[in-house]
Design a protein around this motif. Structure first.
Motif, PDB file in Angstrom:
ATOM      1  N   ASP A  66       0.658  47.995 -56.020  1.00  0.00           N
ATOM      2  CA  ASP A  66       0.284  49.586 -56.072  1.00  0.00           C
ATOM      3  C   ASP A  66      -0.805  49.640 -57.095  1.00  0.00           C
ATOM      4  O   ASP A  66      -1.312  48.947 -57.883  1.00  0.00           O
ATOM      5  N   ALA A  67      -1.312  50.752 -56.741  1.00  0.00           N
ATOM      6  CA  ALA A  67      -2.636  51.249 -57.289  1.00  0.00           C
ATOM      7  C   ALA A  67      -2.531  51.874 -58.695  1.00  0.00           C
ATOM      8  O   ALA A  67      -3.120  52.869 -58.911  1.00  0.00           O
ATOM      9  N   THR A  68      -1.642  51.009 -59.628  1.00  0.00           N
ATOM     10  CA  THR A  68      -1.711  51.588 -61.012  1.00  0.00           C
ATOM     11  C   THR A  68      -1.834  50.447 -62.001  1.00  0.00           C
ATOM     12  O   THR A  68      -1.930  49.252 -61.648  1.00  0.00           O
ATOM     13  N   PRO A  69      -2.152  50.711 -63.169  1.00  0.00           N
ATOM     14  CA  PRO A  69      -2.319  49.460 -64.183  1.00  0.00           C
ATOM     15  C   PRO A  69      -1.130  48.719 -64.360  1.00  0.00           C
ATOM     16  O   PRO A  69      -1.226  47.403 -64.516  1.00  0.00           O
ATOM     17  N   ALA A  70      -0.177  49.296 -63.870  1.00  0.00           N
ATOM     18  CA  ALA A  70       1.238  48.475 -64.186  1.00  0.00           C
ATOM     19  C   ALA A  70       1.299  47.374 -62.875  1.00  0.00           C
ATOM     20  O   ALA A  70       1.556  46.348 -63.167  1.00  0.00           O
ATOM     21  N   GLY A  71       0.897  47.840 -61.795  1.00  0.00           N
ATOM     22  CA  GLY A  71       0.564  47.295 -60.443  1.00  0.00           C
ATOM     23  C   GLY A  71      -0.238  46.069 -60.931  1.00  0.00           C
ATOM     24  O   GLY A  71      -0.120  44.878 -60.571  1.00  0.00           O
ATOM     25  N   LEU A  72      -1.491  46.298 -61.630  1.00  0.00           N
ATOM     26  CA  LEU A  72      -2.511  45.480 -61.781  1.00  0.00           C
ATOM     27  C   LEU A  72      -1.834  44.227 -62.760  1.00  0.00           C
ATOM     28  O   LEU A  72      -2.239  43.352 -62.572  1.00  0.00           O
ATOM     29  N   ALA A  73      -1.139  44.773 -63.809  1.00  0.00           N
ATOM     30  CA  ALA A  73      -0.528  43.779 -64.622  1.00  0.00           C
ATOM     31  C   ALA A  73       0.513  42.769 -64.148  1.00  0.00           C
ATOM     32  O   ALA A  73       0.627  41.621 -64.250  1.00  0.00           O
ATOM     33  N   THR A  74       1.321  43.354 -62.925  1.00  0.00           N
ATOM     34  CA  THR A  74       2.175  42.537 -62.455  1.00  0.00           C
ATOM     35  C   THR A  74       1.438  41.430 -61.551  1.00  0.00           C
ATOM     36  O   THR A  74       2.085  40.494 -61.240  1.00  0.00           O
ATOM     37  N   ALA A  75       0.398  41.761 -60.789  1.00  0.00           N
ATOM     38  CA  ALA A  75      -0.244  40.978 -60.188  1.00  0.00           C
ATOM     39  C   ALA A  75      -0.920  39.989 -60.987  1.00  0.00           C
ATOM     40  O   ALA A  75      -0.922  38.674 -60.443  1.00  0.00           O
ATOM     41  N   ALA A  76      -1.306  40.248 -62.172  1.00  0.00           N
ATOM     42  CA  ALA A  76      -1.972  39.245 -63.128  1.00  0.00           C
ATOM     43  C   ALA A  76      -0.983  38.252 -63.760  1.00  0.00           C
ATOM     44  O   ALA A  76      -1.407  37.273 -64.009  1.00  0.00           O
ATOM     45  N   ARG A  77       0.044  38.822 -63.970  1.00  0.00           N
ATOM     46  CA  ARG A  77       1.244  37.987 -64.569  1.00  0.00           C
ATOM     47  C   ARG A  77       1.529  36.523 -64.206  1.00  0.00           C
ATOM     48  O   ARG A  77       1.476  35.595 -64.866  1.00  0.00           O
ATOM     49  N   PRO A  78       1.640  36.326 -62.892  1.00  0.00           N
ATOM     50  CA  PRO A  78       1.814  34.890 -62.284  1.00  0.00           C
ATOM     51  C   PRO A  78       0.892  34.082 -62.513  1.00  0.00           C
ATOM     52  O   PRO A  78       0.837  32.740 -62.963  1.00  0.00           O
TER      53      PRO A  78
END
Length: 402
Positions: A339-351
């Motif tokens: 999703d196009a939010t900073p939270a989504g960006l964080a979730t994508a980066a976590r792995p």
């Protein structure tokens, strides 16, 4: 020997990597090359010669932030560009004028010279109407003016150099250009100038993972999304041994610094300012993951970001929003926020933060993609070949001087 003058307004040269690489490619092909551009703190000389390329720089009265300020800045820039065009003409002459947008107004200084047989090349760096909407979240009167300026630029141009295939399609459909008069040249870094060096451990500051950003820091670039992403990683995901390194400068720098303080993540983020040469390479070589935080909008969906090429050339895996041109370039080598939010960006980066093997494999895919597809020598050859048809000897005209 054919000669050209390249005009760029939004960045000084050689800081503007695309323009500098184009200038060097033309010089290597036997052209005499001059550049007109603004001054900056790092490049304050009004005139200098670098590697046989003469650079003429001018002052700008302010760093524009509103519509009225932009008009004032553009008027001042057009005055200096016209003044310096005459100076270049008297000093060494030119056969071709290349204008690099933004803005789409440089055709105004180039058009009179076409009466003297000069040729005009439009190097299409940005889609200005879409950029306006991204900045001001509206269309209206100024948006219509930008569309008119863009169309006038296309019609004035003898040749359009598009920064990607989306831009090329716009030049043909919205600009009315013939397909044979529009050539795509991607802003791929020269592999001779970008390489891994020893990382800067001071920037890592003991962190297990470094998230990196390199580029201009303006409102549309989404560095505030990176700051919020770091906040989500540290608070929601409990990942405290991370550090973000932001390399670059721009009008939004102070606001994103304040945001980092307000969110309590200032200790997790280092803002280096503008870097060049070995310092820049050392900073890039410190990145474990490259963040492309440019938010989803009509503008960012169409642009090909330098960060994509630079991260990939160094084998740095990228995390971004799901933008059309970014996905077109990276394909399966990129990771995209759901999703196009900073939270989504964080979730994508976590792995990539937690799984070192996954990160290594992603970096290898990015490097393999860069080695196979992101080749400046190929882009430069296409650019020089397009220019060759404008050389005086190509059509029998000798158009030297002004």
């Amino acid at each position: 020997m054919p000669s050209c003058v390249i005009i760029v307004e939004n960045l000084p040269v050689p800081l503007d990597r695309r323009v500098w690489q184009e200038a060097c490619a033309l010089r290597d092909a036997g052209w005499t090359v001059s550049v007109i551009c603004p001054k900056s703190k790092q490049f304050s000389a009004a005139f200098e010669t670098i590697d046989d390329i003469e650079i003429f720089r001018h002052d700008l009265p302010l760093e524009a932030s509103g519509r009225t300020a932009f008009l004032f800045e553009y008027a001042a820039a057009l005055f200096h560009e016209m003044r310096l065009l005459f100076k270049v003409g008297r000093r060494r002459g030119f056969d071709v004028i290349q204008a690099c947008n933004p803005p789409d107004l440089i055709f105004l200084v180039a058009a009179p010279f076409k009466l003297f047989g000069k040729r005009f090349v439009f190097d299409h760096h940005d889609v200005c109407p879409e950029l306006f909407v991204a900045k001001f979240e509206r269309k209206g009167f100024f948006h219509k003016l930008l569309l008119l300026a863009e169309k006038a630029t296309f019609r004035t141009a003898d040749l359009v150099i598009s920064a990607n295939e989306t831009y090329r399609s716009l030049a043909i459909s919205r600009g009315g250009k013939k397909p044979e008069d529009v050539v795509t040249v991607y802003s791929v870094p020269d592999k001779a100038r970008i390489r891994r060096v020893a990382p800067d451990e001071r920037l890592r500051a003991g962190a297990q993972t470094v998230l990196g950003y390199v580029g201009i820091i303006a409102d549309q670039d989404g560095v505030d999304h990176l700051v919020r992403c770091v906040h989500h990683l540290a608070t929601d995901h409990g990942l405290r041994s991370i550090r973000a390194v932001v390399v670059g400068d721009g009008p939004a720098l102070e606001s994103v610094k304040r945001l980092a303080g307000e969110l309590g993540v200032g200790e997790h983020i280092t803002f280096t300012g503008y870097l060049r040469g070995e310092d820049l390479l050392a900073a890039l070589s410190t990145f474990d993951i490259g963040i492309i935080p440019d938010p989803v909008n009509e503008y960012n969906d169409k642009i090909s970001m330098n960060k994509v090429f630079e991260y990939s050339a160094l084998g740095i895996p990228s995390v971004s929003y799901d933008l059309t041109e970014t996905r077109r370039l990276l394909g399966e080598a990129g990771r995209y926020a759901a999703d196009a939010t900073p939270a989504g960006l964080a979730t994508a980066a976590r792995p990539l933060i937690e799984d070192l093997e996954l990160r290594r494999a992603a970096g290898e895919r990015a490097k393999a993609l860069a080695d196979a597809q992101f080749d400046w020598d190929r882009e430069a050859a296409r650019y020089v070949a397009a220019y060759a048809r404008l050389a005086p000897q190509a059509d029998g005209r000798a158009v030297r001087g002004v």
